[in-house]
Design a protein around this motif. Structure first.
Motif, short mmCIF file in Angstrom:
data_model
loop_
_atom_site.label_atom_id
_atom_site.label_comp_id
_atom_site.label_asym_id
_atom_site.label_seq_id
_atom_site.Cartn_x
_atom_site.Cartn_y
_atom_site.Cartn_z
N MET A 1 31.71 36.96 27.57
CA MET A 1 31.70 37.08 29.00
C MET A 1 31.35 35.72 29.60
O MET A 1 30.46 35.05 29.13
CB MET A 1 30.66 38.11 29.41
CG MET A 1 30.73 38.44 30.83
SD MET A 1 30.09 40.05 31.26
CE MET A 1 29.87 40.89 29.74
N LYS A 2 32.10 35.34 30.62
CA LYS A 2 31.84 34.08 31.31
C LYS A 2 31.50 34.39 32.75
O LYS A 2 31.93 35.39 33.30
CB LYS A 2 33.09 33.19 31.29
CG LYS A 2 33.52 32.75 29.92
CD LYS A 2 34.75 31.89 30.05
CE LYS A 2 35.24 31.47 28.68
NZ LYS A 2 36.49 30.74 28.74
N LEU B 1 37.70 39.68 25.28
CA LEU B 1 37.52 40.40 24.03
C LEU B 1 38.13 39.55 22.93
O LEU B 1 39.32 39.27 22.95
CB LEU B 1 38.21 41.78 24.08
CG LEU B 1 38.14 42.60 22.80
CD1 LEU B 1 36.69 42.98 22.49
CD2 LEU B 1 39.00 43.84 22.92
N ASN B 2 37.28 39.11 22.01
CA ASN B 2 37.72 38.24 20.91
C ASN B 2 38.48 37.02 21.44
O ASN B 2 39.52 36.65 20.90
CB ASN B 2 38.59 39.01 19.91
CG ASN B 2 37.83 40.16 19.29
OD1 ASN B 2 36.64 40.07 19.03
ND2 ASN B 2 38.53 41.26 19.07
N GLY B 3 37.98 36.43 22.51
CA GLY B 3 38.58 35.24 23.08
C GLY B 3 39.81 35.49 23.94
O GLY B 3 40.40 34.56 24.47
N GLN B 4 40.18 36.75 24.11
CA GLN B 4 41.36 37.09 24.90
C GLN B 4 40.91 37.62 26.27
O GLN B 4 40.06 38.50 26.36
CB GLN B 4 42.19 38.14 24.17
CG GLN B 4 43.55 38.36 24.74
CD GLN B 4 44.39 39.29 23.88
OE1 GLN B 4 43.94 39.81 22.85
NE2 GLN B 4 45.62 39.52 24.29
N LEU B 5 41.51 37.09 27.33
CA LEU B 5 41.16 37.49 28.69
C LEU B 5 41.43 38.98 28.89
O LEU B 5 42.49 39.48 28.53
CB LEU B 5 41.97 36.68 29.71
CG LEU B 5 41.75 37.04 31.17
CD1 LEU B 5 40.32 36.71 31.59
CD2 LEU B 5 42.75 36.29 32.04
N ALA C 1 46.98 43.51 30.81
CA ALA C 1 47.42 44.76 30.20
C ALA C 1 46.37 45.27 29.20
O ALA C 1 46.17 46.48 29.05
CB ALA C 1 48.77 44.56 29.52
N LEU C 2 45.68 44.35 28.55
CA LEU C 2 44.64 44.72 27.59
C LEU C 2 43.51 45.51 28.25
O LEU C 2 42.88 46.36 27.62
CB LEU C 2 44.09 43.45 26.92
CG LEU C 2 42.95 43.61 25.92
CD1 LEU C 2 43.39 44.48 24.74
CD2 LEU C 2 42.49 42.25 25.43
N ALA C 3 43.25 45.25 29.52
CA ALA C 3 42.15 45.91 30.23
C ALA C 3 42.28 47.43 30.18
O ALA C 3 41.29 48.14 30.03
CB ALA C 3 42.07 45.43 31.67
N GLY D 1 38.56 47.79 30.20
CA GLY D 1 37.95 46.54 30.63
C GLY D 1 37.45 46.55 32.06
O GLY D 1 36.40 45.97 32.36
N ASN D 2 38.18 47.20 32.97
CA ASN D 2 37.72 47.24 34.36
C ASN D 2 36.46 48.07 34.51
O ASN D 2 35.57 47.71 35.28
CB ASN D 2 38.83 47.76 35.28
CG ASN D 2 39.93 46.76 35.45
OD1 ASN D 2 39.71 45.55 35.39
ND2 ASN D 2 41.14 47.24 35.65
N ASP D 3 36.37 49.16 33.76
CA ASP D 3 35.14 49.96 33.79
C ASP D 3 33.94 49.11 33.35
O ASP D 3 32.89 49.10 34.00
CB ASP D 3 35.26 51.18 32.88
CG ASP D 3 36.31 52.17 33.37
OD1 ASP D 3 36.44 52.34 34.59
OD2 ASP D 3 36.98 52.77 32.52
#
Length: 143
Positions: free
Chosen positions: A1-2, A16-20, A42-44, A49-51
């Protein structure tokens, strides 16, 4: 997390694992946090991810002594409205006053308006570079 912190602004980015996965820009005012603009890849969807991102905004806000979380406005029947309502928030009506200059009625600029459905569907299929060129031209009169 940044994260990028300012006194009144924060951009929270989830990876997640360096992927946005997603980011959200939050503004702080007095005892309130307002997540102003957020988005996810799309990964979210696959990893919720949004939750997680909004949970983290709330958790950090509580740590800062924030008492009010303002999810912002959404039109009833939209995906963003459902997402926010699923968090248990109670919607509050917002009242607006308009001054019509060249019209007798308010325009129905609403993503739920059936006359925009074909345009919205076509827009979603545009290649990103095309939408980046055409978008500012089309949206200049929406504000």
């Amino acid at each position: 997390m940044k994260e990028v912190f300012g006194e009144q602004c924060e951009v929270l980015t989830v990876e997640l694992n360096g992927q946005l996965v997603g980011s959200v820009m939050n503004f702080y005012y007095k005892d309130e946090v307002l997540p102003y603009y957020g988005g996810g890849t799309a990964l979210a969807r696959d990893v919720k991810g949004n939750d997680f991102m909004y949970w983290e905004v709330m958790r950090r806000a509580v740590g800062r002594g924030i008492k009010v979380f303002d999810f912002g406005r959404s039109k009833i029947g939209t995906g963003s409205y459902s997402f926010k309502k699923n968090w248990g928030f109670v919607p509050e009506p917002l009242f607006y006053e308009f001054h019509l200059v060249k019209s007798k009625t308010l325009p129905d600029i609403n993503p739920l308006n059936p006359k925009y459905q074909l345009f919205i569907a076509a827009w979603k299929k545009l290649p990103l570079p095309v939408s980046q060129v055409v978008g500012p031209f089309l949206s200049k009169d929406l504000g």
